[in-house]
Write an enzyme that holds these catalytic residues in place. Structure first.
Site, PDB file in Angstrom:
ATOM      1  N   ARG A   1      66.665   8.962  63.116  1.00 22.78           N
ATOM      2  CA  ARG A   1      67.434   9.683  62.101  1.00 22.78           C
ATOM      3  C   ARG A   1      67.782   8.713  60.974  1.00 22.78           C
ATOM      4  O   ARG A   1      67.947   7.512  61.215  1.00 22.78           O
ATOM      5  CB  ARG A   1      68.736  10.234  62.702  1.00 22.78           C
ATOM      6  CG  ARG A   1      68.528  11.414  63.648  1.00 22.78           C
ATOM      7  CD  ARG A   1      68.159  12.690  62.886  1.00 22.78           C
ATOM      8  NE  ARG A   1      68.105  13.847  63.758  1.00 22.78           N
ATOM      9  CZ  ARG A   1      66.988  14.418  64.221  1.00 22.78           C
ATOM     10  NH1 ARG A   1      65.811  13.933  63.904  1.00 22.78           N
ATOM     11  NH2 ARG A   1      67.060  15.501  64.982  1.00 22.78           N
TER      12      ARG A   1
ATOM     13  N   HIS B   1      60.386  13.865  56.914  1.00 23.60           N
ATOM     14  CA  HIS B   1      60.823  14.330  58.240  1.00 23.60           C
ATOM     15  C   HIS B   1      59.792  15.293  58.843  1.00 23.60           C
ATOM     16  O   HIS B   1      60.101  16.446  59.142  1.00 23.60           O
ATOM     17  CB  HIS B   1      62.202  14.994  58.141  1.00 23.60           C
ATOM     18  CG  HIS B   1      62.908  15.099  59.462  1.00 23.60           C
ATOM     19  ND1 HIS B   1      64.264  14.960  59.613  1.00 23.60           N
ATOM     20  CD2 HIS B   1      62.436  15.332  60.718  1.00 23.60           C
ATOM     21  CE1 HIS B   1      64.595  15.105  60.881  1.00 23.60           C
ATOM     22  NE2 HIS B   1      63.493  15.337  61.582  1.00 23.60           N
TER      23      HIS B   1
HETATM   24  P1  NDP Z   1      65.916  11.502  74.716  1.00 26.10           P
HETATM   25  O1  NDP Z   1      67.324  11.955  74.884  1.00 26.10           O
HETATM   26  O2  NDP Z   1      64.878  11.955  75.674  1.00 26.10           O
HETATM   27  O3  NDP Z   1      65.889   9.911  74.715  1.00 26.10           O
HETATM   28  C1  NDP Z   1      66.823   9.139  74.071  1.00 26.10           C
HETATM   29  C2  NDP Z   1      66.767   7.745  74.690  1.00 26.10           C
HETATM   30  O4  NDP Z   1      67.606   6.892  73.923  1.00 26.10           O
HETATM   31  C3  NDP Z   1      67.272   7.736  76.128  1.00 26.10           C
HETATM   32  O5  NDP Z   1      66.347   7.048  76.931  1.00 26.10           O
HETATM   33  C4  NDP Z   1      68.613   7.020  76.029  1.00 26.10           C
HETATM   34  O6  NDP Z   1      68.907   6.200  77.130  1.00 26.10           O
HETATM   35  C5  NDP Z   1      68.400   6.141  74.817  1.00 26.10           C
HETATM   36  N1  NDP Z   1      69.681   5.814  74.187  1.00 26.10           N
HETATM   37  C6  NDP Z   1      70.664   6.671  73.822  1.00 26.10           C
HETATM   38  N2  NDP Z   1      71.713   5.982  73.301  1.00 26.10           N
HETATM   39  C7  NDP Z   1      71.371   4.682  73.364  1.00 26.10           C
HETATM   40  C8  NDP Z   1      72.037   3.494  73.001  1.00 26.10           C
HETATM   41  N3  NDP Z   1      73.277   3.506  72.475  1.00 26.10           N
HETATM   42  N4  NDP Z   1      71.409   2.327  73.208  1.00 26.10           N
HETATM   43  C9  NDP Z   1      70.163   2.290  73.745  1.00 26.10           C
HETATM   44  N5  NDP Z   1      69.479   3.387  74.130  1.00 26.10           N
HETATM   45  C10 NDP Z   1      70.083   4.569  73.935  1.00 26.10           C
HETATM   46  O7  NDP Z   1      65.512  11.853  73.227  1.00 26.10           O
HETATM   47  P2  NDP Z   1      64.051  12.115  72.640  1.00 26.10           P
HETATM   48  O8  NDP Z   1      63.168  11.005  73.064  1.00 26.10           O
HETATM   49  O9  NDP Z   1      63.643  13.491  72.915  1.00 26.10           O
HETATM   50  O10 NDP Z   1      64.340  12.046  71.068  1.00 26.10           O
HETATM   51  C11 NDP Z   1      64.845  10.881  70.457  1.00 26.10           C
HETATM   52  C12 NDP Z   1      65.219  11.170  69.011  1.00 26.10           C
HETATM   53  O11 NDP Z   1      64.051  11.322  68.216  1.00 26.10           O
HETATM   54  C13 NDP Z   1      65.976  12.474  68.749  1.00 26.10           C
HETATM   55  O12 NDP Z   1      67.331  12.378  69.107  1.00 26.10           O
HETATM   56  C14 NDP Z   1      65.783  12.648  67.257  1.00 26.10           C
HETATM   57  O13 NDP Z   1      66.782  11.945  66.569  1.00 26.10           O
HETATM   58  C15 NDP Z   1      64.440  11.964  67.013  1.00 26.10           C
HETATM   59  N6  NDP Z   1      63.417  12.941  66.632  1.00 26.10           N
HETATM   60  C16 NDP Z   1      62.830  12.822  65.395  1.00 26.10           C
HETATM   61  C17 NDP Z   1      61.871  13.710  64.999  1.00 26.10           C
HETATM   62  C18 NDP Z   1      61.181  13.547  63.692  1.00 26.10           C
HETATM   63  O14 NDP Z   1      60.410  14.440  63.297  1.00 26.10           O
HETATM   64  N7  NDP Z   1      61.376  12.452  62.981  1.00 26.10           N
HETATM   65  C19 NDP Z   1      61.420  14.808  65.863  1.00 26.10           C
HETATM   66  C20 NDP Z   1      62.076  14.829  67.150  1.00 26.10           C
HETATM   67  C21 NDP Z   1      63.044  13.924  67.506  1.00 26.10           C
HETATM   68  P3  NDP Z   1      69.665   6.756  78.460  1.00 26.10           P
HETATM   69  O15 NDP Z   1      68.789   7.829  79.025  1.00 26.10           O
HETATM   70  O16 NDP Z   1      69.781   5.573  79.316  1.00 26.10           O
HETATM   71  O17 NDP Z   1      70.972   7.298  78.013  1.00 26.10           O
HETATM   72  C1  OXD Z   2      63.963  17.207  65.960  1.00 27.16           C
HETATM   73  C2  OXD Z   2      63.531  16.937  64.621  1.00 27.16           C
HETATM   74  O1  OXD Z   2      65.016  16.698  66.373  1.00 27.16           O
HETATM   75  O2  OXD Z   2      62.731  17.705  64.069  1.00 27.16           O
HETATM   76  O3  OXD Z   2      63.253  17.935  66.674  1.00 27.16           O
HETATM   77  O4  OXD Z   2      63.923  15.923  64.049  1.00 27.16           O
END
Ligand code: NDP
Ligand code: OXD
Length: 308
Positions: A223, A271
């Site tokens: 983000r 995005h």
């Molecule tokens: P998940 O919830 O599956 O994974 C997030 C990971 O981040 C988890 O493994 C979590 O660890 C880790 N995490 C959370 N907080 C911290 C922290 N403070 N320090 C270190 N690690 C942390 O999310 P997704 O993989 O599905 O998606 C990730 C992000 O990708 C979304 O939230 C969104 O912002 C972004 N996104 C962007 C898109 C785009 O088009 N640009 C599209 C889709 C998503 P733990 O499990 O140990 O808590």
């Molecule tokens: C999502 C995105 O979170 O599009 O799926 O960024």
């Protein structure tokens, strides 16, 4: 037991046609169409309407139409109503494709070559094999792991950093804040795939950039709020960061005149790394509804205390 979709209208039409064939027994409406809010049991939404709790008193399940939920005011959804983020495979496939394209692009100096082209320069930059390039992913959730799984085929040196420990074949993993500097110190290309929370807002800042090897490159697909824009420009100006690809910014789009638009060391996309695919999203929501009815666990259930 109406299902309501509140999001991109063109994609909503596709949701409607998939609902019509796969779940004709569930009345489906897009936001703005006539429906009785008291009949709404399921809502798929990017940002929930603020009066949700009073206007839709019979809600049973809310879906985020995206994988992230930072855009959600979590207090709007009543505590007894589960909030589920979109864990449909189309998002992961899109993200894998985009990150592979971007990491290969950074690895092969695409940002520099585009800048040279604009300046009318024909110059060969030095090149190294993937096996000598270290790629690190922040956030080892569904998307971070899917991305690493594909990058493995290119023989990069892979690492990952996460809140809780993870074991991933072929990937050196680091966990927790204490191990962040050690992780960063060995990343030539850093990929941010973290969720945006209080703990991760502004994490891509001067301190983090200083911990990277000189000349490292950044890819932010998490983000825009993860990045401190001014710190990136300072790191680019000092040569600490040599190039960046940004799919997300805050705000989106950046205001006219913002350096993201013109800085030759930055490639920006609007995005588009991954978006929800209606056909697989409808499969996912129907499966989740069935799981809810059967009293099974719900993949993608958002932990409201963690914020993701
Ligand atoms: P998940 O919830 O599956 O994974 C997030 C990971 O981040 C988890 O493994 C979590 O660890 C880790 N995490 C959370 N907080 C911290 C922290 N403070 N320090 C270190 N690690 C942390 O999310 P997704 O993989 O599905 O998606 C990730 C992000 O990708 C979304 O939230 C969104 O912002 C972004 N996104 C962007 C898109 C785009 O088009 N640009 C599209 C889709 C998503 P733990 O499990 O140990 O808590
Ligand atoms: C999502 C995105 O979170 O599009 O799926 O960024």
């Amino acid at each position: 037991m109406t299902f309501v979709y509140k999001g991109n209208i063109a994609r909503g039409r596709e949701w409607a046609s998939h609902f019509a064939t796969r779940a004709p027994h569930i009345p489906f409406h897009q936001w703005g169409e006539a429906f009785d809010p008291k009949n709404v049991r399921y809502l798929a939404v990017w940002e929930p309407p603020p009066d949700l709790a009073t206007t839709m008193p019979n809600l049973e399940l809310v879906f985020s139409v995206g994988a992230g939920v930072d855009q959600f005011d979590l207090t709007i959804v009543p505590a007894h109503v589960p909030l589920v983020r979109m864990l449909e495979p189309g998002i992961a496939e899109g993200m894998v494709e985009y990150v592979t394209m971007a990491v290969l692009g950074l690895h092969r100096d695409l940002v520099g070559y585009v800048a040279q082209q604009r300046q009318g320069r024909w110059e060969i930059l030095s090149q190294r094999p993937t096996s000598e390039r270290r790629v690190g992913v922040m956030g080892l959730g569904q998307l971070g792991q899917a991305v690493l799984d594909r990058l493995r085929h290119f023989e990069f040196q892979l690492s990952g950093w996460n809140r809780s420990p993870r074991e991933i074949a072929g990937v050196t993993t680091f966990a927790g804040e204490a191990n962040l500097p050690a992780f960063l110190g060995q990343c030539d290309i850093l990929v941010c795939l973290l969720p945006l929370t209080d703990a991760t807002r502004g994490i891509l800042d001067a301190k983090l950039f200083a911990a990277l090897p000189k000349g490292a490159m950044l890819l932010n697909v998490g983000r825009g709020g993860h990045l401190v824009d001014a710190d990136l420009f300072a790191a680019l100006d000092s040569g600490q960061i040599s190039a960046a690809m940004l799919d997300v910014t805050e705000p989106e789009p950046p205001p006219a005149g913002h350096r993201f638009w013109t800085d030759p060391r930055i490639l920006m996309t609007p995005h588009i790394a991954a978006y929800t695919r209606p056909s697989t999203a409808v499969d996912f929501v129907l499966d989740t509804i069935a799981r809810l009815k059967a009293g099974n666990d719900l993949p993608g259930l958002v932990d409201r205390t963690r914020g993701y």
